[in-house]
Design an enzyme around this catalytic site. Structure first.
Site, PDB file in Angstrom:
ATOM      1  N   ASP A 221      -1.029   2.427  -5.378  1.00 22.16           N
ATOM      2  CA  ASP A 221      -0.613   3.820  -5.138  1.00 22.16           C
ATOM      3  C   ASP A 221      -1.526   4.732  -5.946  1.00 22.16           C
ATOM      4  O   ASP A 221      -2.465   4.270  -6.606  1.00 22.16           O
ATOM      5  CB  ASP A 221       0.874   4.030  -5.514  1.00 22.16           C
ATOM      6  CG  ASP A 221       1.534   5.190  -4.752  1.00 22.16           C
ATOM      7  OD1 ASP A 221       1.137   6.351  -4.956  1.00 22.16           O
ATOM      8  OD2 ASP A 221       2.455   4.934  -3.946  1.00 22.16           O
ATOM      9  N   GLN A 222      -1.243   6.017  -5.905  1.00 19.07           N
ATOM     10  CA  GLN A 222      -2.084   6.997  -6.600  1.00 19.07           C
ATOM     11  C   GLN A 222      -1.940   6.828  -8.122  1.00 19.07           C
ATOM     12  O   GLN A 222      -0.875   6.426  -8.602  1.00 19.07           O
ATOM     13  CB  GLN A 222      -1.662   8.410  -6.208  1.00 19.07           C
ATOM     14  CG  GLN A 222      -1.653   8.627  -4.705  1.00 19.07           C
ATOM     15  CD  GLN A 222      -1.364  10.069  -4.359  1.00 19.07           C
ATOM     16  OE1 GLN A 222      -2.259  10.878  -4.230  1.00 19.07           O
ATOM     17  NE2 GLN A 222      -0.089  10.388  -4.225  1.00 19.07           N
TER      18      GLN A 222
ATOM     19  N   HIS B  94       4.557   7.086   8.568  1.00 22.67           N
ATOM     20  CA  HIS B  94       5.282   8.249   9.129  1.00 22.67           C
ATOM     21  C   HIS B  94       4.939   9.549   8.388  1.00 22.67           C
ATOM     22  O   HIS B  94       5.229  10.636   8.885  1.00 22.67           O
ATOM     23  CB  HIS B  94       6.797   8.010   9.192  1.00 22.67           C
ATOM     24  CG  HIS B  94       7.520   8.059   7.884  1.00 22.67           C
ATOM     25  ND1 HIS B  94       8.899   8.144   7.808  1.00 22.67           N
ATOM     26  CD2 HIS B  94       7.076   8.025   6.597  1.00 22.67           C
ATOM     27  CE1 HIS B  94       9.258   8.174   6.539  1.00 22.67           C
ATOM     28  NE2 HIS B  94       8.186   8.098   5.784  1.00 22.67           N
TER      29      HIS B  94
ATOM     30  N   ASP C  19      -7.084   5.129  -3.761  1.00 23.45           N
ATOM     31  CA  ASP C  19      -6.859   6.000  -2.614  1.00 23.45           C
ATOM     32  C   ASP C  19      -6.946   5.161  -1.339  1.00 23.45           C
ATOM     33  O   ASP C  19      -8.013   4.629  -1.018  1.00 23.45           O
ATOM     34  CB  ASP C  19      -7.939   7.097  -2.629  1.00 23.45           C
ATOM     35  CG  ASP C  19      -7.790   8.066  -1.470  1.00 23.45           C
ATOM     36  OD1 ASP C  19      -6.939   7.828  -0.584  1.00 23.45           O
ATOM     37  OD2 ASP C  19      -8.544   9.064  -1.450  1.00 23.45           O
ATOM     38  N   MET C  20      -5.812   5.037  -0.640  1.00 18.26           N
ATOM     39  CA  MET C  20      -5.773   4.169   0.556  1.00 18.26           C
ATOM     40  C   MET C  20      -6.694   4.671   1.669  1.00 18.26           C
ATOM     41  O   MET C  20      -7.012   3.921   2.579  1.00 18.26           O
ATOM     42  CB  MET C  20      -4.341   4.047   1.078  1.00 18.26           C
ATOM     43  CG  MET C  20      -3.737   5.343   1.552  1.00 18.26           C
ATOM     44  SD  MET C  20      -2.014   5.120   1.977  1.00 18.26           S
ATOM     45  CE  MET C  20      -1.476   6.825   2.119  1.00 18.26           C
TER      46      MET C  20
ATOM     47  N   LYS D 190       5.324   0.391   3.819  1.00 19.71           N
ATOM     48  CA  LYS D 190       6.712   0.818   4.054  1.00 19.71           C
ATOM     49  C   LYS D 190       6.853   2.322   3.850  1.00 19.71           C
ATOM     50  O   LYS D 190       6.552   2.837   2.789  1.00 19.71           O
ATOM     51  CB  LYS D 190       7.684   0.106   3.123  1.00 19.71           C
ATOM     52  CG  LYS D 190       9.093   0.605   3.342  1.00 19.71           C
ATOM     53  CD  LYS D 190      10.110   0.113   2.361  1.00 19.71           C
ATOM     54  CE  LYS D 190      11.333   1.015   2.406  1.00 19.71           C
ATOM     55  NZ  LYS D 190      11.198   2.243   1.632  1.00 19.71           N
TER      56      LYS D 190
ATOM     57  N   VAL E 172       0.835  -1.204   0.000  1.00 19.17           N
ATOM     58  CA  VAL E 172       0.000   0.000   0.000  1.00 19.17           C
ATOM     59  C   VAL E 172       0.873   1.259   0.000  1.00 19.17           C
ATOM     60  O   VAL E 172       1.804   1.364   0.802  1.00 19.17           O
ATOM     61  CB  VAL E 172      -0.961  -0.016   1.213  1.00 19.17           C
ATOM     62  CG1 VAL E 172      -1.695   1.307   1.345  1.00 19.17           C
ATOM     63  CG2 VAL E 172      -1.941  -1.160   1.072  1.00 19.17           C
TER      64      VAL E 172
ATOM     65  N   GLY F 108       2.846   1.924  -2.325  1.00 21.64           N
ATOM     66  CA  GLY F 108       4.112   1.241  -2.637  1.00 21.64           C
ATOM     67  C   GLY F 108       4.965   1.941  -3.673  1.00 21.64           C
ATOM     68  O   GLY F 108       5.974   1.386  -4.109  1.00 21.64           O
ATOM     69  N   GLY F 109       4.573   3.156  -4.071  1.00 20.72           N
ATOM     70  CA  GLY F 109       5.390   3.900  -5.033  1.00 20.72           C
ATOM     71  C   GLY F 109       5.487   3.152  -6.349  1.00 20.72           C
ATOM     72  O   GLY F 109       4.495   2.586  -6.837  1.00 20.72           O
TER      73      GLY F 109
END
Ligand code: SAH
Ligand code: HMK
Length: 361
Positions: free
Chosen positions: A227-228, A265, A247-248, A261, A203, A205-206
């Site tokens: 990802d987006q 943050h 969209d998460m 990952k 999620v 995940g780039g």
């Protein structure tokens, strides 16, 4: 009695002065490192196959003769800071100094899977530095916004996603991918975390750098990078590695495991809770056998390694100023995990300054 302090007071004053000046000029070491990366010093030495003298380096980097001494001065600081080694070589009967690579400058060699050049470029990009000029204004304004927004009037994600700034979005994604490739060793040391999974969704995940490593190590796991649309919209995978945009904060595609990952943050507790609850929903079909795998910093203020804690606390301010996000202590992780409705978790330190947290429903 300003000039007659006793010895210990004097030495305390001197230490205090050095300590303060050191922290004032820390940025010079950061910028010298950035210059070394931009010049391609590590590549030059690497391609040469052995340590290089100053004149060899200068000619390989195609520097104007007037810059050779400047290069020497940069190398002197960078060598002192652990980025180059100094050895003596004989050329034409004369002894000369040659500069070699250290484990840290090997991370600047381009084309290697461990290259961190884009991380340096991204983290020290003007968009991350210029906002600091507004920090006083930020403290004095009665508004919940990031330092970046206070300085530019814009949210950092919007700034990244703007068409005209697409260079910064790809730099950001390249920097994340570079960091993610460093995960290879940690993955091999923690294979048990992924064993037995049939499917996994990475999620936010780039561009999928971590998922590609997992896919290589566990080709039977059905992996999805989520990802987006502006990040994964144009990417194509293969049978067991696919890219899904969405969209998460709305919903997350179902899988046996959710990987987060360097995601939580970026967000405050309220939004992180939303992501964790959506993750819990995504693994719900597996009952007690589903899991969420978080890779992020877990601040350890009791560590014997002061530099490690300093780096973690610096990252905390980066997340605060750019995203109103945060790095969390073990206690803060625990609270967030239980508040999201999970029943247990296990933290394993990995790759130096980050941790892997397995979270169970
Ligand atoms: N996990 C990756 C990338 C971390 S950067 C890695 O470690 O390499 C954070 C990512 O969050 C970015 O790729 C960004 O595009 C993504 N993101 C931000 N908002 C999102 C949303 N609402 N839904 C899904 N992904 C999002
Ligand atoms: C700040 O943003 C993030 C980073 C750092 C950062 C966000 C993350 C993880 C790391 O890496 O300093 O979730 C980069 C940073 C990379 C960048 C950047 C900012 O490329 C352009 O701007």
């Amino acid at each position: 009695m300003a000039f007659s302090t006793n010895g210990s007071e004097e030495s305390e004053l001197y230490h205090a002065q050095i300590h303060l000046y050191k922290h004032v000029y820390n940025f010079v070491s950061s910028m010298a490192l950035k210059s070394a990366m931009e010049l391609g010093i590590a590549d030059a030495i690497h391609n040469h196959g052995k340590p290089m003298t100053l004149s060899e380096l200068a000619s390989s980097l195609k520097l104007h003769p007037s810059k050779v001494n400047i290069l020497y001065r940069f190398l002197r600081l960078l060598t002192h800071n652990g980025f180059f080694t100094k050895t003596t070589v004989k050329s034409n009967e004369e002894e000369e100094t040659a500069y070699g690579l250290t484990p840290s400058s090997k991370l600047l060699i381009s084309g290697k899977s461990t290259c961190l050049s884009t991380l340096i470029e991204g983290a020290l990009h003007a968009s991350s530095i210029d906002m600091w000029k507004s920090s006083k204004k930020w403290f004095n304004e009665d508004k919940e916004q990031t330092l970046f927004e206070c300085a530019t009037g814009e949210n950092y994600w919007d700034f990244l996603n703007k068409d005209s700034e697409s260079g910064t979005l790809s730099l950001f994604q390249d920097a994340m991918a570079a960091d993610s490739r460093m995960f290879k060793l940690a993955l091999h040391e923690n294979k048990n975390v992924f064993e037995g999974l049939e499917s996994l969704v990475d999620v936010a995940g780039g561009t999928g750098a971590v998922t590609k490593l997992i896919h290589e190590a566990f080709p039977q796991i059905k992996c999805t990078v989520f990802d987006q649309p502006q990040v994964v919209g144009n990417l194509t995978g293969n049978e067991n590695l696919n890219f899904v945009s969405g969209d998460m904060f709305k919903s997350i595609p179902p899988a046996d495991a959710v990987l987060l990952k360097w995601v939580l943050h970026d967000w405050n507790d309220e939004l992180s809770l939303k992501i964790l609850k959506n993750s819990k929903e995504a693994i719900s079909h597996k009952g007690k056998d589903g899991k969420v795998i978080i890779i992020d910093i877990s601040i350890d203020e009791t560590s014997d390694d002061r530099r490690l804690t300093e780096l973690q606390l610096e990252y905390d301010l980066v997340m605060l100023t750019m995203f109103l996000g945060k790095e969390r202590t073990k206690q803060e992780w625990e609270k967030l995990i239980y508040d999201a409705g999970f029943s247990s978790y296990k933290i394993t330190p990995i790759s130096g300054f980050k941790s892997l947290v397995e979270v169970y429903p």
